[in-house]
Design an enzyme around this catalytic site. Sequence first.
Site, PDB file in Angstrom:
ATOM      1  CB  SER A  33      -0.864   0.015   1.257  1.00 43.69           C
ATOM      2  OG  SER A  33      -0.002   0.183   2.369  1.00 43.69           O
ATOM      3  CE  LYS A  34      -2.799   6.208  -2.353  1.00 50.56           C
ATOM      4  NZ  LYS A  34      -3.465   6.140  -3.621  1.00 50.56           N
ATOM      5  NE  ARG A  35      -2.723   5.920   5.229  1.00 54.26           N
ATOM      6  CZ  ARG A  35      -3.433   6.211   6.289  1.00 54.26           C
ATOM      7  NH1 ARG A  35      -3.010   5.847   7.479  1.00 54.26           N
ATOM      8  NH2 ARG A  35      -4.556   6.848   6.162  1.00 54.26           N
ATOM      9  CE  LYS A  36       1.795  -0.081   7.224  1.00 54.22           C
ATOM     10  NZ  LYS A  36       0.829  -1.106   7.487  1.00 54.22           N
ATOM     11  CG  ASN A  37       6.773  -0.601  -0.001  1.00 54.35           C
ATOM     12  OD1 ASN A  37       7.936  -0.215  -0.094  1.00 54.35           O
ATOM     13  ND2 ASN A  37       6.449  -1.771   0.492  1.00 54.35           N
TER      14      ASN A  37
END
Length: 483
Positions: free
Chosen positions: A254-258
């Site tokens: 997910s874009k929050r983490k990667n």
Amino acid sequence: MTETVRTRIAPSPTGDPHVGTAYVALFNYALARRHGGQFILRIEDTDRQRSNAASERMIFEALRWLGLEWDEGPDVGGPYGPYRQSERSAIYREHAERLITSGAAYPCFCSADRLKALRAEQRAKKLPIGYDGHCRSIPPDEARRRVEAGEPHVIRLAMPREGESVVHDLLRGEIRFANAQIDDQILIKSDGFPTYHLANVVDDHLMGITHVIRAEEWISSLPKHVRLYEAFGWKPPVFCHLPLLRNTDKSKISKRKNPVSLNYYRRAGYLPEALLNYLALMGWTMPDEREEFSLGELIENIDLTDIRLGGPVFDLTKLTWLNGRYLRRMPPEEILDRLRRDLYSDEYFLKILPLVRERIDTLEQFAEYSQFFFAGTLEYDEGARNKLVVKGRTPPQAAKIFRILLEESLDPLMEWDAAHLEPVVRTACEKAGLTPKELFMPLRVAVTGRPATPPLFDTMEVLGKETCRRRIRRAIEVLRSMK
Ligand code: GLU
């Protein structure tokens, strides 16, 4: 294999081009090339609200940048077109009619209110949520009359209510589903557009797809798809569901983490061949267990049955390491070429120059004034840190304002130019109860590291979405670490 292998990637153009799309495309591409078959790009834009042309264009560009060229697709044509689902409505409608005639599907006239009440009741009674088959008992003649009279309706698949659906996945073997658990899927929505399920099955069949290689998240749809193949009397393709890419904490990528946008990897200077190599390693190993190999070598050796299940972890540190190895092997002329092509093109310089020209008296000063157009993530000095804090707010509050700005206003923006940015940011200010001036300075500092720059939105346009979002993320981290 006797029949020609035909594979496809079928992205929905609803956002930035996703690294998961590249991962799935890679295996489809490699299999088709391995067997001298065709790799098809189909645009699944049945969600009219969320689909957009900018997203579609970026998907084309990103896959081409990676070198995953398709043999048939919306922009290159082919014998089974059109390859954009929004241009195939009549085909889906006609196929849905066929299913109604044979009794495998039925029109459903239930109102939104009835469905809402049904869901509430199911929730209260702790029953599985789903359609109760209310309109299935309407006699076909009556249903037809009501459709012809223009009554609003959807078309649903009549799933068998008893027994099991047994489906086959190349990697998992047989998977069984209790039919009672499977909803009567909507095939055609009330706006006349098909849902993913109908369009996907009809197209895979009509386009002669032999292998459906896609993400694991679609397994739960498989019994519906298999039922559709059966109802049409078609032979289903081979299904192969790839394990989902994971963040290092094992959650779905997910874009929050990667960073998940392929544009990010391009802008940050990852080499397509290194990224493909890394993606291939997610779930697959070369017969000799070598970690570094080219796309050509993958094609020569690919065998889908070698794909490992289990959640492959997408580890940015490892990818960066691998990228460095590729870079160091590359002749300087080639590196220069890549720099010019992906990061510092003449076109990019020509966008920067009008913005910094006013501030420089000698050419040499260009380096100083344009520095932030070339850096990746920024380090903020003491003065800049203080200016990141929105006036009258604490650093954590300012971090929250940036997070909401990013997630709700900037991430969804597909047309990244000053004309689109300005109204979006102004609206975000209003929502946050800030005057534009109160947010513009912190935002300026977040994306450039400086309090004085060329006009904010022009600057953000030239920096591009990926660089801006990356710097705002960094600013959020910095704010969170401030007392
Ligand atoms: N449109 C679907 C997606 O974007 C395609 C899934 C499939 O390959 O069937 O994931």
